[in-house]
Design a protein around this motif. Structure first.
Motif, short mmCIF file in Angstrom:
data_model
loop_
_atom_site.label_atom_id
_atom_site.label_comp_id
_atom_site.label_asym_id
_atom_site.label_seq_id
_atom_site.Cartn_x
_atom_site.Cartn_y
_atom_site.Cartn_z
N GLU A 1 0.96 -1.17 0.08
CA GLU A 1 -0.12 -0.03 0.08
C GLU A 1 0.81 1.34 -0.13
N HIS A 2 1.88 1.16 0.95
CA HIS A 2 2.81 2.58 0.90
C HIS A 2 3.59 2.80 -0.28
N LEU A 3 3.78 1.36 -0.95
CA LEU A 3 4.51 1.64 -2.29
C LEU A 3 3.82 2.32 -3.27
N GLY A 4 2.59 2.09 -3.37
CA GLY A 4 1.60 2.56 -4.21
C GLY A 4 1.47 4.20 -4.06
N TRP A 5 1.04 4.46 -2.69
CA TRP A 5 1.10 5.80 -2.37
C TRP A 5 2.42 6.64 -3.04
N ALA A 6 3.63 6.14 -2.47
CA ALA A 6 4.87 6.67 -2.82
C ALA A 6 5.07 6.86 -4.26
N ALA A 7 4.55 5.85 -5.05
CA ALA A 7 4.74 5.82 -6.60
C ALA A 7 3.86 7.04 -7.02
N MET A 8 2.73 7.06 -6.60
CA MET A 8 1.79 8.27 -6.92
C MET A 8 2.39 9.71 -6.55
N LEU A 9 2.98 9.63 -5.41
CA LEU A 9 3.35 10.91 -4.99
C LEU A 9 4.94 11.35 -5.85
N LEU A 10 5.52 10.14 -5.79
CA LEU A 10 6.75 10.61 -6.82
C LEU A 10 6.43 11.02 -8.20
N PHE A 11 5.42 10.50 -8.93
CA PHE A 11 4.90 10.84 -10.07
C PHE A 11 4.47 12.34 -10.35
#
Length: 157
Positions: A122-132
């Motif tokens: 879940e955190h990886l998904g959030w981090a990926a969207m935030l980095l995008f």
């Protein structure tokens, strides 16, 4: 192959894949950015509202369940709540998107490393969207886009 010949299956498959690829590339990036912003804002807004709905319970959680090194529980709770609520509003509006995504990304890192280490997917998904959002910005459907000429000037965007 003559124009009247029926193409063999690999050529048809290749043509179909090319059409799908071309169609996918036409998908507006701004819609993806908007979807990321709304989804992230919803997650962090809900979490921030939960914290302020019962501040005593929030403090108890930060004392007992959410240990954050270098910060006292009161400071950590206040900082996390402010980052969640403030970041959620800015991200939702697409206002200072790149800048607003950075503290949220830091919060996700702290949550992953010190609080809920088992929720890495879940955190990886959030981090990926935030980095995008950090790398690509809020998109055409954001206040950033409207304010860009004011902040950067007409010729510099």
């Amino acid at each position: 192959m003559s124009p009247l010949a029926i193409p063999d299956r690999p050529d048809r498959l290749r043509g179909l894949l090319l059409q799908v690829h071309t169609l996918a590339e036409r998908f507006p990036l701004s819609l993806l950015q908007l979807a990321f912003r709304i989804s992230l804002a919803a997650v962090f807004w809900k979490s921030g509202l939960t914290k302020i709905a019962s501040w005593d319970i929030t403090l108890l959680l930060f004392y007992n369940e959410y240990p954050v090194p270098l910060l006292g529980p009161e400071t950590a709770a206040l900082l996390a709540t402010a980052v969640e609520l403030g970041g959620a509003v800015l991200i939702a509006l697409g206002l200072l998107t790149r800048l607003a995504a950075l503290p949220l990304l830091g919060l996700v890192f702290v949550i992953q490393v010190f609080v809920y280490t088992e929720n890495w997917v879940e955190h990886l998904g959030w981090a990926a969207m935030l980095l995008f959002l950090v790398t690509r910005g809020g998109g055409a459907l954001s206040l950033d886009r409207l304010l860009r000429p004011l902040l950067l000037g007409r010729g510099e965007h």
